[in-house]
Scaffold this active site. Structure first.
Site, PDB file in Angstrom:
ATOM      1  N   ASP A 100       0.845  -1.189   0.000  1.00 17.40           N
ATOM      2  CA  ASP A 100       0.000   0.000   0.000  1.00 17.40           C
ATOM      3  C   ASP A 100       0.890   1.253   0.000  1.00 17.40           C
ATOM      4  O   ASP A 100       1.799   1.368   0.825  1.00 17.40           O
ATOM      5  CB  ASP A 100      -0.858  -0.066   1.283  1.00 17.40           C
TER       6      ASP A 100
ATOM      7  N   ASP B 114       2.672   4.785  -5.479  1.00 18.14           N
ATOM      8  CA  ASP B 114       2.074   6.097  -5.241  1.00 18.14           C
ATOM      9  C   ASP B 114       3.048   7.197  -5.674  1.00 18.14           C
ATOM     10  O   ASP B 114       3.914   7.620  -4.910  1.00 18.14           O
ATOM     11  CB  ASP B 114       1.716   6.237  -3.754  1.00 18.14           C
TER      12      ASP B 114
ATOM     13  N   HIS C 226      -7.542   9.950   3.842  1.00 19.50           N
ATOM     14  CA  HIS C 226      -7.181   8.891   4.788  1.00 19.50           C
ATOM     15  C   HIS C 226      -7.514   9.331   6.212  1.00 19.50           C
ATOM     16  O   HIS C 226      -7.258  10.473   6.593  1.00 19.50           O
ATOM     17  CB  HIS C 226      -5.684   8.591   4.719  1.00 19.50           C
TER      18      HIS C 226
ATOM     19  N   HIS D 172      -9.496   5.020  -1.878  1.00 16.01           N
ATOM     20  CA  HIS D 172      -8.676   5.082  -0.659  1.00 16.01           C
ATOM     21  C   HIS D 172      -9.459   5.844   0.405  1.00 16.01           C
ATOM     22  O   HIS D 172     -10.378   6.583   0.108  1.00 16.01           O
ATOM     23  CB  HIS D 172      -7.362   5.820  -0.939  1.00 16.01           C
TER      24      HIS D 172
ATOM     25  N   GLY E 126     -11.247   4.561   2.996  1.00 18.44           N
ATOM     26  CA  GLY E 126     -12.578   3.958   3.126  1.00 18.44           C
ATOM     27  C   GLY E 126     -13.220   4.124   4.498  1.00 18.44           C
ATOM     28  O   GLY E 126     -14.435   3.951   4.642  1.00 18.44           O
ATOM     29  N   SER E 127     -12.433   4.479   5.504  1.00 16.69           N
ATOM     30  CA  SER E 127     -13.010   4.628   6.853  1.00 16.69           C
ATOM     31  C   SER E 127     -13.849   5.889   6.951  1.00 16.69           C
ATOM     32  O   SER E 127     -13.506   6.924   6.369  1.00 16.69           O
ATOM     33  CB  SER E 127     -11.895   4.701   7.900  1.00 16.69           C
TER      34      SER E 127
ATOM     35  N   ASN F 174     -10.040   0.578   0.221  1.00 15.05           N
ATOM     36  CA  ASN F 174      -9.043   0.447   1.287  1.00 15.05           C
ATOM     37  C   ASN F 174      -9.589   0.894   2.647  1.00 15.05           C
ATOM     38  O   ASN F 174     -10.108   2.009   2.765  1.00 15.05           O
ATOM     39  CB  ASN F 174      -7.833   1.331   0.983  1.00 15.05           C
TER      40      ASN F 174
ATOM     41  N   ASN G 189      -8.505   1.136   6.784  1.00 16.30           N
ATOM     42  CA  ASN G 189      -7.463   1.011   7.803  1.00 16.30           C
ATOM     43  C   ASN G 189      -7.898   1.608   9.142  1.00 16.30           C
ATOM     44  O   ASN G 189      -7.987   0.908  10.149  1.00 16.30           O
ATOM     45  CB  ASN G 189      -6.164   1.678   7.302  1.00 16.30           C
ATOM     46  N   THR G 190      -8.216   2.910   9.167  1.00 15.73           N
ATOM     47  CA  THR G 190      -8.465   3.598  10.443  1.00 15.73           C
ATOM     48  C   THR G 190      -9.524   2.908  11.306  1.00 15.73           C
ATOM     49  O   THR G 190      -9.330   2.741  12.517  1.00 15.73           O
ATOM     50  CB  THR G 190      -8.898   5.059  10.190  1.00 15.73           C
TER      51      THR G 190
HETATM   52  P1  13P Z   1      -8.586   4.791   5.972  1.00 18.22           P
HETATM   53  O1  13P Z   1      -7.532   4.817   7.024  1.00 18.22           O
HETATM   54  O2  13P Z   1      -9.344   6.067   5.884  1.00 18.22           O
HETATM   55  O3  13P Z   1      -9.469   3.619   6.107  1.00 18.22           O
HETATM   56  O4  13P Z   1      -7.829   4.643   4.568  1.00 18.22           O
HETATM   57  C1  13P Z   1      -6.976   3.545   4.351  1.00 18.22           C
HETATM   58  C2  13P Z   1      -6.290   3.614   3.032  1.00 18.22           C
HETATM   59  O5  13P Z   1      -6.764   4.226   2.108  1.00 18.22           O
HETATM   60  C3  13P Z   1      -5.002   2.908   2.884  1.00 18.22           C
HETATM   61  O6  13P Z   1      -4.411   3.149   1.649  1.00 18.22           O
END
Ligand code: 13P
Length: 280
Positions: free
Chosen positions: A78, A100, A176, A205, A207-208, A227, A229-230
């Site tokens: 990533d 990226d 993000h 990207h 997605g949270s 994506n 993550n958070t």
């Molecule tokens: P979030 O942390 O907003 O979910 O985004 C994750 C991401 O896009 C990783 O590339």
């Protein structure tokens, strides 16, 4: 199935494949179990920062072990920015590479992305490129760090034509991380315009913290990879803290992790369902 075939399979299906960042093996295993339960797939992703903690060899070993147990998972780099790290990931068996180059001038971004495609294609590795800048970082904060620059449609079209990437990450309203009181509104018209000129599956990207209807609008517009993550980080750390508060005398890692992973599982399950369009 190779990761490159995933995008062909889901391109016109109005379904997306979630990508979950992970640092610890328990989160990777939790994600693997959930996607298997839904007969779906996911990418297990590591950013360069997450790799500093784990080492690439360890991460590759975790995902290899999951695959050998029959879990439908793929390993994704990533936001790879360093060519040496990208070459190492390709050599060690990563399935997908996200280069990226979004902060570079377009010509430079195209030149290096082409190099990455040349490196990865012979091995069947999927390459994701990025045009426009998606700001923020995967934390919860008062304000976004690093502003986003929306993807310029003409630049994106040129980028896709010249690089031949498998996936295109676009900046179309997300960022993000999660910011108190700030909602993410997606401008899917950008994707619709790009689609008129080139065929390329899109990546969302950040997605949270995006409402389900917004995510579904993105999938309808051609997003095949999302994506997250958070929200996973939030759930995991809340679980650890809660457990330590409830049982301060327990020092067994497996007990703490099991508690954290229950919370992570709930988030992952919700994300898998939204990607599949279940109950929305
Ligand atoms: P979030 O942390 O907003 O979910 O985004 C994750 C991401 O896009 C990783 O590339």
């Amino acid at each position: 199935m190779k990761a490159v075939d995933l995008w062909q399979r889901f391109k016109d299906s109005k379904k997306a494949v979630p990508s979950f960042n992970f640092t610890t093996a328990d989160v990777a295993l939790t994600a693997a179990k959930v996607v298997k339960k839904y007969s779906h797939y996911c990418l297990l992703s590591t950013s360069e920062r997450e790799l500093k903690f784990n080492t690439m060899e360890v991460v590759v070993g975790i995902v290899k072990g999951l695959k050998e147990q029959g879990f439908p998972v793929f390993l994704n780099l990533d936001h790879g920015r360093d060519l040496e790290i990208i070459k190492k990931a390709a050599g060690l068996g990563y399935d997908c590479i996200h280069f990226d180059g979004s902060t570079l001038p377009l010509g430079e971004n195209i030149r290096i992305t082409k190099e990455v495609v040349g490196l990865c294609r012979p091995h069947g590795i999927s390459v994701e490129g990025e045009v426009g800048q998606i700001g923020g970082s995967s934390t919860v904060s008062d304000e976004t760090t690093g502003a986003s620059i929306l993807t310029n449609v003409d630049e994106a079209i040129r980028f896709v034509k010249e690089t031949g990437v498998n996936l295109l990450a676009c900046s179309f309203g997300s960022f993000h991380g999660m910011v108190e009181g700030k909602t993410k509104v997606l401008d899917t018209a950008i994707l619709e315009e790009i689609k008129k000129q080139v065929v390329v599956p899109f990546v969302l990207h950040g997605g949270s913290g995006i409402d389900n209807n917004e995510i579904r609008r993105a999938v309808d517009a051609g997003v095949v990879k999302i994506n997250f993550n958070t929200e996973l980080r939030l759930a995991w750390s809340a679980g650890i803290k809660e457990y330590q508060k409830e049982k301060p005398e327990d020092i067994i890692p497996a007990n703490e992790l099991a508690h954290a992973d229950q919370k992570v599982e709930e988030v992952i399950e919700a994300k898998v369902k939204i990607c599949l369009g279940i109950n929305v």
